[in-house]
Design a protein around this motif. Structure first.
Motif, PDB file in Angstrom:
ATOM      1  N   LEU A  97       0.837  -1.189   0.000  1.00 25.05           N
ATOM      2  CA  LEU A  97       0.000   0.000   0.000  1.00 25.05           C
ATOM      3  C   LEU A  97       0.872   1.240   0.000  1.00 25.05           C
ATOM      4  CD1 LEU A  97       0.237   1.236   3.068  1.00 25.05           C
ATOM      5  CD2 LEU A  97      -1.527  -0.440   3.602  1.00 25.05           C
ATOM      6  N   LEU A  98       0.253   2.367  -0.285  1.00 23.24           N
ATOM      7  CA  LEU A  98       0.919   3.665  -0.223  1.00 23.24           C
ATOM      8  C   LEU A  98       0.350   4.438   0.961  1.00 23.24           C
ATOM      9  CD1 LEU A  98       0.881   4.732  -3.995  1.00 23.24           C
ATOM     10  CD2 LEU A  98       2.793   3.741  -2.722  1.00 23.24           C
ATOM     11  N   ALA A  99       1.227   4.846   1.887  1.00 24.74           N
ATOM     12  CA  ALA A  99       0.824   5.721   2.978  1.00 24.74           C
ATOM     13  C   ALA A  99       0.817   7.148   2.444  1.00 24.74           C
ATOM     14  CB  ALA A  99       1.790   5.593   4.149  1.00 24.74           C
ATOM     15  N   VAL A 100      -0.349   7.794   2.494  1.00 29.14           N
ATOM     16  CA  VAL A 100      -0.499   9.126   1.903  1.00 29.14           C
ATOM     17  C   VAL A 100      -0.096  10.185   2.931  1.00 29.14           C
ATOM     18  CG1 VAL A 100      -2.085  10.762   0.832  1.00 29.14           C
ATOM     19  CG2 VAL A 100      -2.337   8.298   0.394  1.00 29.14           C
ATOM     20  N   MET A 101       1.077  10.757   2.703  1.00 29.80           N
ATOM     21  CA  MET A 101       1.574  11.830   3.576  1.00 29.80           C
ATOM     22  C   MET A 101       1.246  13.205   3.007  1.00 29.80           C
ATOM     23  SD  MET A 101       2.991  10.241   6.119  1.00 29.80           S
ATOM     24  CE  MET A 101       4.220  11.334   6.873  1.00 29.80           C
ATOM     25  N   GLY A 102       0.938  13.256   1.734  1.00 30.43           N
ATOM     26  CA  GLY A 102       0.593  14.505   1.059  1.00 30.43           C
ATOM     27  C   GLY A 102       0.151  14.173  -0.351  1.00 30.43           C
ATOM     28  N   GLU A 157      -3.457   4.214  -0.116  1.00 24.77           N
ATOM     29  CA  GLU A 157      -3.904   3.759  -1.427  1.00 24.77           C
ATOM     30  C   GLU A 157      -3.489   2.305  -1.582  1.00 24.77           C
ATOM     31  OE1 GLU A 157      -2.634   6.333  -4.577  1.00 24.77           O
ATOM     32  OE2 GLU A 157      -3.635   8.096  -3.718  1.00 24.77           O
ATOM     33  N   ALA A 158      -4.443   1.456  -1.966  1.00 25.92           N
ATOM     34  CA  ALA A 158      -4.178   0.018  -2.064  1.00 25.92           C
ATOM     35  C   ALA A 158      -5.237  -0.628  -2.963  1.00 25.92           C
ATOM     36  CB  ALA A 158      -4.210  -0.612  -0.664  1.00 25.92           C
ATOM     37  N   PRO A 159      -4.924  -1.801  -3.519  1.00 27.89           N
ATOM     38  CA  PRO A 159      -3.636  -2.501  -3.444  1.00 27.89           C
ATOM     39  C   PRO A 159      -2.707  -2.057  -4.563  1.00 27.89           C
ATOM     40  CG  PRO A 159      -5.233  -3.883  -4.559  1.00 27.89           C
ATOM     41  CD  PRO A 159      -5.958  -2.615  -4.199  1.00 27.89           C
ATOM     42  N   MET A 160      -1.402  -2.251  -4.342  1.00 25.67           N
ATOM     43  CA  MET A 160      -0.392  -1.894  -5.320  1.00 25.67           C
ATOM     44  C   MET A 160       0.549  -3.081  -5.510  1.00 25.67           C
ATOM     45  SD  MET A 160      -1.385   1.307  -5.614  1.00 25.67           S
ATOM     46  CE  MET A 160      -0.074   2.053  -6.581  1.00 25.67           C
ATOM     47  N   GLY A 161       1.203  -3.130  -6.679  1.00 23.52           N
ATOM     48  CA  GLY A 161       2.253  -4.118  -6.900  1.00 23.52           C
ATOM     49  C   GLY A 161       1.826  -5.352  -7.659  1.00 23.52           C
ATOM     50  N   ASP A 162       2.781  -5.899  -8.414  1.00 18.49           N
ATOM     51  CA  ASP A 162       2.540  -7.091  -9.234  1.00 18.49           C
ATOM     52  C   ASP A 162       3.285  -8.332  -8.744  1.00 18.49           C
ATOM     53  OD1 ASP A 162       0.930  -5.643 -11.053  1.00 18.49           O
ATOM     54  OD2 ASP A 162       2.724  -4.873 -12.041  1.00 18.49           O
ATOM     55  N   ALA A 163       3.973  -8.240  -7.616  1.00 20.99           N
ATOM     56  CA  ALA A 163       4.769  -9.377  -7.123  1.00 20.99           C
ATOM     57  C   ALA A 163       3.963 -10.229  -6.151  1.00 20.99           C
ATOM     58  CB  ALA A 163       6.053  -8.872  -6.467  1.00 20.99           C
TER      59      ALA A 163
END
Length: 236
Positions: A36-41, A93-99
């Motif tokens: 996931l992406l932690a949204v800091m800005g 933001e999720a989910p992310m990544g292809d692995a």
């Protein structure tokens, strides 16, 4: 997908590593091994592997290595702690990544982690074991010292319970009586396997480690480049 989460807990594990539990306000459909992406800005979104697996419900678990010299991570830990204390929601933001885990494969698995890259491996491993996968699973976890292997005892217990699981801890500096391997985690893998041609290989650690693994294992151990998975490969 943007998701608001309640920060349920921020717990110190060991060696500046923190376990964070997030409760999403909506359903998150993710696969074992995604991040996931932690949204800091608006333009500041920081990636962290999801340590929990989809089979454990909707709670999202993160393992964040946040030493004082690593503001990229410690700022996220502090922001999440502040959200928990204030009772406010934290955006990811999720989910992310292809692995992610290729569940349709019956190949034996080699899971390699460096430091808190274990969070990625933990998601994969938990999913495999909970689904009753019977093919051999090898987990190699490397760190500077034993303190960095914060889930060592948990993995020892899992390996004792599951005949198809082999856990190999690797440290650069070992305490007296150390039962694992000493040195570099990729070298340890290379020493233990004559061939990796039959394996699905999943890797999480520094980008340079993932890159070195791909070059070493394909050139010297017959690994199939298409069966090596790491989020780093989308960038290098």
């Amino acid at each position: 997908m943007s998701i608001q989460c309640e920060v349920k807990s921020v717990e110190s594990l060991a060696c500046n590593t923190y376990r964070i539990l997030l409760k999403p306000q909506q359903s998150v459909d993710f696969k074992a091994g995604q991040y996931l992406l932690a949204v800091m800005g608006e333009k500041d979104k920081r990636p962290f592997s999801i340590a929990s697996s989809p089979c454990r419900g909707q709670e999202l678990e993160l393992h964040i290595g946040a030493a004082d010299h690593n503001p990229f991570a410690i700022e996220v830990v502090e922001a999440m702690r502040q959200a928990m204390e204030n009772g406010t929601l934290f955006d990811v933001e999720a989910p992310m990544g292809d692995a992610w885990l290729r569940e349709d494969s019956t190949k034996p698995l080699l899971l390699i982690a460096g430091g808190t890259g274990f969070s990625y491996v933990r998601s994969l491993l938990d999913n495999c074991l909970s689904r009753g996968m019977t093919q051999p699973i090898f987990v190699y976890w490397g760190g500077r010292d034993a303190c960095q292997l914060y889930a060592h005892d948990e993995l020892v217990e899992l390996a004792a319970k599951h005949a198809n699981l082999t856990y190999v801890p690797v440290v650069e500096t070992a305490p007296e009586g150390w039962q694992g391997k000493l040195g570099n985690v990729l070298e340890a893998v290379s020493e233990d396997f004559v061939s990796l041609s039959a394996y699905d290989i999943y890797i999480c650690g520094r980008f340079e480690m993932a890159g070195a693994a791909r070059e070493l294992f394909t050139a010297e151990k017959g690994a199939d480049r298409e069966r090596m998975f790491a989020d780093a490969y989308a960038f290098i």
